[in-house]
Design a protein around this motif. Structure first.
Motif, PDB file in Angstrom:
ATOM      1  N   ILE A   1     -11.904  28.137   8.325  1.00  0.00           N
ATOM      2  CA  ILE A   1     -11.261  28.658   9.536  1.00  0.00           C
ATOM      3  C   ILE A   1     -10.676  27.529  10.381  1.00  0.00           C
ATOM      4  O   ILE A   1      -9.541  27.619  10.873  1.00  0.00           O
ATOM      5  N   PHE A   2     -11.425  26.441  10.562  1.00  0.00           N
ATOM      6  CA  PHE A   2     -10.909  25.334  11.368  1.00  0.00           C
ATOM      7  C   PHE A   2      -9.679  24.695  10.729  1.00  0.00           C
ATOM      8  O   PHE A   2      -8.801  24.177  11.428  1.00  0.00           O
ATOM      9  N   GLY A   3      -9.594  24.731   9.399  1.00  0.00           N
ATOM     10  CA  GLY A   3      -8.390  24.254   8.736  1.00  0.00           C
ATOM     11  C   GLY A   3      -7.171  25.083   9.132  1.00  0.00           C
ATOM     12  O   GLY A   3      -6.078  24.551   9.363  1.00  0.00           O
ATOM     13  N   ILE A   4      -7.356  26.395   9.239  1.00  0.00           N
ATOM     14  CA  ILE A   4      -6.281  27.301   9.664  1.00  0.00           C
ATOM     15  C   ILE A   4      -5.885  27.026  11.110  1.00  0.00           C
ATOM     16  O   ILE A   4      -4.692  26.987  11.455  1.00  0.00           O
ATOM     17  N   VAL A   5      -6.885  26.820  11.967  1.00  0.00           N
ATOM     18  CA  VAL A   5      -6.619  26.546  13.388  1.00  0.00           C
ATOM     19  C   VAL A   5      -5.798  25.272  13.543  1.00  0.00           C
ATOM     20  O   VAL A   5      -4.805  25.234  14.279  1.00  0.00           O
ATOM     21  N   PHE A   6      -6.196  24.223  12.840  1.00  0.00           N
ATOM     22  CA  PHE A   6      -5.471  22.945  12.929  1.00  0.00           C
ATOM     23  C   PHE A   6      -4.023  23.104  12.471  1.00  0.00           C
ATOM     24  O   PHE A   6      -3.099  22.597  13.108  1.00  0.00           O
ATOM     25  N   LYS A   7      -3.826  23.816  11.393  1.00  0.00           N
ATOM     26  CA  LYS A   7      -2.491  23.943  10.799  1.00  0.00           C
ATOM     27  C   LYS A   7      -1.519  24.708  11.697  1.00  0.00           C
ATOM     28  O   LYS A   7      -0.335  24.383  11.774  1.00  0.00           O
ATOM     29  N   ASN A   8      -2.010  25.703  12.412  1.00  0.00           N
ATOM     30  CA  ASN A   8      -1.107  26.651  13.078  1.00  0.00           C
ATOM     31  C   ASN A   8      -1.012  26.525  14.592  1.00  0.00           C
ATOM     32  O   ASN A   8      -0.387  27.365  15.232  1.00  0.00           O
ATOM     33  N   THR A   9      -1.614  25.498  15.194  1.00  0.00           N
ATOM     34  CA  THR A   9      -1.497  25.331  16.644  1.00  0.00           C
ATOM     35  C   THR A   9      -0.593  24.148  16.971  1.00  0.00           C
ATOM     36  O   THR A   9      -0.370  23.264  16.138  1.00  0.00           O
ATOM     37  N   LYS A  10      -0.077  24.132  18.207  1.00  0.00           N
ATOM     38  CA  LYS A  10       0.872  23.103  18.611  1.00  0.00           C
ATOM     39  C   LYS A  10       0.679  22.757  20.091  1.00  0.00           C
ATOM     40  O   LYS A  10       0.576  23.642  20.931  1.00  0.00           O
ATOM     41  N   GLU A  11       0.630  21.477  20.391  1.00  0.00           N
ATOM     42  CA  GLU A  11       0.544  21.015  21.777  1.00  0.00           C
ATOM     43  C   GLU A  11       1.969  20.855  22.314  1.00  0.00           C
ATOM     44  O   GLU A  11       2.591  19.813  22.159  1.00  0.00           O
ATOM     45  N   ARG A  12       2.465  21.912  22.968  1.00  0.00           N
ATOM     46  CA  ARG A  12       3.885  21.944  23.342  1.00  0.00           C
ATOM     47  C   ARG A  12       4.153  21.485  24.777  1.00  0.00           C
ATOM     48  O   ARG A  12       5.279  21.129  25.103  1.00  0.00           O
ATOM     49  N   VAL A  13       3.159  21.540  25.660  1.00  0.00           N
ATOM     50  CA  VAL A  13       3.376  21.110  27.045  1.00  0.00           C
ATOM     51  C   VAL A  13       3.207  19.596  27.105  1.00  0.00           C
ATOM     52  O   VAL A  13       2.098  19.081  26.978  1.00  0.00           O
ATOM     53  N   GLN A  14       4.307  18.888  27.265  1.00  0.00           N
ATOM     54  CA  GLN A  14       4.296  17.431  27.275  1.00  0.00           C
ATOM     55  C   GLN A  14       4.579  16.923  28.687  1.00  0.00           C
ATOM     56  O   GLN A  14       5.598  17.252  29.285  1.00  0.00           O
ATOM     57  N   THR A  15       3.635  16.139  29.216  1.00  0.00           N
ATOM     58  CA  THR A  15       3.826  15.488  30.516  1.00  0.00           C
ATOM     59  C   THR A  15       3.754  13.977  30.304  1.00  0.00           C
ATOM     60  O   THR A  15       3.458  13.503  29.200  1.00  0.00           O
ATOM     61  N   LYS A  16       4.000  13.246  31.357  1.00  0.00           N
ATOM     62  CA  LYS A  16       3.923  11.787  31.246  1.00  0.00           C
ATOM     63  C   LYS A  16       2.519  11.352  30.816  1.00  0.00           C
ATOM     64  O   LYS A  16       2.362  10.421  30.026  1.00  0.00           O
ATOM     65  N   SER A  17       1.489  12.058  31.320  1.00  0.00           N
ATOM     66  CA  SER A  17       0.108  11.719  30.967  1.00  0.00           C
ATOM     67  C   SER A  17      -0.201  12.058  29.519  1.00  0.00           C
ATOM     68  O   SER A  17      -0.912  11.325  28.830  1.00  0.00           O
ATOM     69  N   SER A  18       0.318  13.194  29.034  1.00  0.00           N
ATOM     70  CA  SER A  18      -0.015  13.634  27.681  1.00  0.00           C
ATOM     71  C   SER A  18       0.667  12.814  26.605  1.00  0.00           C
ATOM     72  O   SER A  18       0.270  12.852  25.449  1.00  0.00           O
ATOM     73  N   ARG A  19       1.708  12.043  26.994  1.00  0.00           N
ATOM     74  CA  ARG A  19       2.426  11.252  26.008  1.00  0.00           C
ATOM     75  C   ARG A  19       1.829   9.863  25.811  1.00  0.00           C
ATOM     76  O   ARG A  19       2.382   9.037  25.084  1.00  0.00           O
ATOM     77  N   LYS A  20       0.703   9.595  26.457  1.00  0.00           N
ATOM     78  CA  LYS A  20       0.085   8.280  26.290  1.00  0.00           C
ATOM     79  C   LYS A  20      -1.420   8.393  26.484  1.00  0.00           C
ATOM     80  O   LYS A  20      -1.948   9.400  26.969  1.00  0.00           O
ATOM     81  N   SER A  21      -2.124   7.340  26.074  1.00  0.00           N
ATOM     82  CA  SER A  21      -3.564   7.277  26.275  1.00  0.00           C
ATOM     83  C   SER A  21      -3.867   7.014  27.748  1.00  0.00           C
ATOM     84  O   SER A  21      -3.163   6.250  28.407  1.00  0.00           O
ATOM     85  N   ILE A  22      -4.928   7.654  28.250  1.00  0.00           N
ATOM     86  CA  ILE A  22      -5.295   7.491  29.660  1.00  0.00           C
ATOM     87  C   ILE A  22      -6.572   6.654  29.742  1.00  0.00           C
ATOM     88  O   ILE A  22      -7.587   7.020  29.140  1.00  0.00           O
ATOM     89  N   PRO A  23      -6.577   5.543  30.477  1.00  0.00           N
ATOM     90  CA  PRO A  23      -7.802   4.748  30.636  1.00  0.00           C
ATOM     91  C   PRO A  23      -8.916   5.574  31.268  1.00  0.00           C
ATOM     92  O   PRO A  23      -8.663   6.502  32.053  1.00  0.00           O
ATOM     93  N   ILE A  24     -10.146   5.231  30.935  1.00  0.00           N
ATOM     94  CA  ILE A  24     -11.309   5.995  31.414  1.00  0.00           C
ATOM     95  C   ILE A  24     -11.344   6.062  32.935  1.00  0.00           C
ATOM     96  O   ILE A  24     -11.533   7.123  33.519  1.00  0.00           O
ATOM     97  N   LYS A  25     -11.157   4.913  33.585  1.00  0.00           N
ATOM     98  CA  LYS A  25     -11.246   4.862  35.046  1.00  0.00           C
ATOM     99  C   LYS A  25     -10.223   5.785  35.692  1.00  0.00           C
ATOM    100  O   LYS A  25     -10.518   6.488  36.665  1.00  0.00           O
ATOM    101  N   LYS A  26      -9.018   5.830  35.099  1.00  0.00           N
ATOM    102  CA  LYS A  26      -7.971   6.675  35.662  1.00  0.00           C
ATOM    103  C   LYS A  26      -8.267   8.152  35.413  1.00  0.00           C
ATOM    104  O   LYS A  26      -8.051   8.992  36.293  1.00  0.00           O
ATOM    105  N   SER A  27      -8.769   8.490  34.220  1.00  0.00           N
ATOM    106  CA  SER A  27      -9.043   9.894  33.913  1.00  0.00           C
ATOM    107  C   SER A  27     -10.120  10.463  34.832  1.00  0.00           C
ATOM    108  O   SER A  27     -10.081  11.643  35.195  1.00  0.00           O
ATOM    109  N   LEU A  28     -11.086   9.636  35.221  1.00  0.00           N
ATOM    110  CA  LEU A  28     -12.154  10.107  36.106  1.00  0.00           C
ATOM    111  C   LEU A  28     -11.632  10.462  37.498  1.00  0.00           C
ATOM    112  O   LEU A  28     -12.266  11.242  38.211  1.00  0.00           O
ATOM    113  N   ARG A  29     -10.481   9.906  37.859  1.00  0.00           N
ATOM    114  CA  ARG A  29      -9.896  10.240  39.175  1.00  0.00           C
ATOM    115  C   ARG A  29      -9.526  11.712  39.275  1.00  0.00           C
ATOM    116  O   ARG A  29      -9.431  12.260  40.384  1.00  0.00           O
ATOM    117  N   ALA A  30      -9.311  12.362  38.132  1.00  0.00           N
ATOM    118  CA  ALA A  30      -8.957  13.780  38.148  1.00  0.00           C
ATOM    119  C   ALA A  30     -10.086  14.653  38.679  1.00  0.00           C
ATOM    120  O   ALA A  30      -9.866  15.807  39.068  1.00  0.00           O
TER     121      ALA A  30
END
Length: 477
Positions: free
Chosen positions: A212-241
């Motif tokens: 089942i997880f193989g099916i989930v991986f194959k058929n989903t898509k991360e379509r909402v792209q923001t400046k944050s989602s296009r790069k890795s976020i440092p731990i200290k910065k992510s905790l600010r959320a």
């Protein structure tokens, strides 16, 4: 509110529909179906497996659950930080289903395996396998919630996605809890305490989960792209959320206390019908009544659109409390009809609750960006898994200690004190959990500011995307 959002004078753009195709909606919902198919088996049956099949005392099991929760204090946020730090061609959350579904399934089998060991060896085996299945569960479950804000930016579409997900998750839970004892008896030559029966059934479930997880991986898509989602976020910065993110804090508390109550009830259901009602077969019937909650799950999008998400969840909590109160009447009179009606009312209530927790956490991701300027899906949503498992673990501790303290003896007729202890776990601890969750909802006010928040974020994202496009164009010159 973020500085970028307040300083702009541009007119707010119309929200993007971001509708998710039906095949992807269904595939996403299968993620929770797979998780519940396996982990509900662990949550509902592991305690009675440990006490009545593997031969570990209820007190020792309660201590095990407590130690596992200490580990969860680190593994949940760890996976959330890893998701925020992940940047692959598949996205941030999706890869975790590819990487960890097989290890998760292996531990789900090992936890129901009974090697021939002494008492100390059994305890070591139980600690290693149970903590292992807990850690691997976080690895595949946290992405289910963290990916939701990336599937769509539409609040109503998130409700639809979460509703379909909860529908399938509830179906998975109802199926596994309804048929497990029968399948264990089938493979165990008629015995529901058969070690062979538990192992074979866990192995079958594990294989299904990986597929089942193989099916989930194959058929989903991360379509909402923001400046944050296009790069890795440092731990200290992510905790600010999380700073001043009160909607997040409220939902995390509710997730903890709600699942504490749910866990104490589900894991003593078999005990209650085996010892209090002297009808073990009835446990499977009552557990399968979780299908009733699908009615509330289906009605959730319409109800939340009509009266709001907060009020819909609050109504569910009130129904859950009413169900537990009626259950106490049925237990006092040993009345099967009253118990069944009470269970149906309770499941209708929890059906409204479970599907909205993920949606409100997705809203907390938006709120964290709106308030603090940081969008960190991983760290914000990772505490969902942590708080739920922490609540389930503390529920397990409470159950184990109450059973031990009231004199429970495995596979023997129980005295009045032990029967009262089982009833305490089955009725009153869940009732307190549901009531406290309802009180906490009185302080949740996101519904009233949602339109302004999303409008401001739409402006912010449009400006960021424009800046990134201009930078990319400049680099190509």
């Amino acid at each position: 509110m973020s500085q970028n959002a307040t300083e702009t004078t541009d007119p707010a753009p119309k929200p993007v529909k971001n509708m998710v195709p039906w095949n992807e909606r269904f595939s996403y919902s299968l993620s929770d179906f797979a998780c519940n198919l396996s982990f509900q088996m662990v949550g509902t049956y592991l305690m009675i497996f440990y006490t009545d099949t593997f031969g570990i005392s209820a007190a020792a099991v309660g201590t095990l659950f407590l130690v596992a929760r200490v580990v969860d204090a680190f593994d949940g946020p760890f996976w959330g930080i890893m998701i925020d730090y992940t940047h692959t061609k598949w996205g941030k959350s999706r890869p975790y289903w590819l990487w960890f579904s097989i290890p998760f399934a292996i531990f789900c089998v090992l936890v129901f395996t009974t090697p021939n060991l002494g008492l100390t060896g059994k305890l070591i085996w139980a600690y290693v396998t149970y903590i292992g299945v807990d850690i691997m569960y976080s690895a595949v479950n946290i992405p289910i919630t963290s990916i939701l804000p990336s599937l769509t930016s539409s609040p109503q579409e998130r409700v639809v996605l979460s509703t379909i997900r909860q529908f399938m998750g509830t179906a998975g839970a109802a199926i596994i809890t309804g048929i497990t004892l029968g399948m264990v008896a089938f493979f165990g030559k008629g015995s529901t305490t058969s070690a062979r029966g538990w192992f074979i059934w866990a192995l079958i479930v594990g294989v299904i989960v990986v597929i089942i997880f193989g099916i989930v991986f194959k058929n989903t898509k991360e379509r909402v792209q923001t400046k944050s989602s296009r790069k890795s976020i440092p731990i200290k910065k992510s905790l600010r959320a999380l700073r001043r993110n009160w909607p997040w804090a409220i939902i995390i508390f509710i997730n903890f206390i709600y699942w504490l109550g749910m866990q104490t009830r589900s894991q003593v259901t078999v005990y209650f019908f085996k010892y209090n009602m002297h009808n073990t077969a009835l446990a499977s019937i009552v557990l399968s009544l979780q299908f009733v909650s699908l009615i509330a799950v289906v009605l959730t999008p319409m109800t939340s659109k009509w009266i709001g998400k907060r009020n819909t969840m609050l109504g569910g909590m009130i129904l859950a409390v009413a169900g537990q109160l009626l259950l106490s009447v049925g237990a006092g009179h040993l009345s099967i009809p009253i118990i069944i009606v009470a269970t149906i009312i309770g499941y209708l209530g929890t059906g409204y609750v479970s599907g909205l927790i993920a949606v409100m956490l997705a809203d907390a991701v938006d709120y964290g960006e709106w308030k603090n300027g940081v969008r960190a899906e991983g760290i914000v949503t990772s505490f969902s898994s942590f708080s739920a498992k922490f609540g389930m673990g503390i529920g397990g501790v409470i159950t184990g200690w109450i059973l031990s303290g009231t004199g429970y003896v495995a596979n023997h007729a129980q005295d009045a004190t032990a029967l009262h202890g089982i009833e305490l776990n089955y009725i009153w601890v869940p009732l307190i959990g549901f009531a406290l969750s309802g009180i906490a909802l009185a302080f949740y006010h996101v519904d009233g500011i949602e339109k302004q928040m999303l409008s401001d974020l739409a402006v912010k994202h449009a400006k960021e995307n424009e800046e990134d496009a201009e930078a990319a164009e400049e680099n190509t010159k």
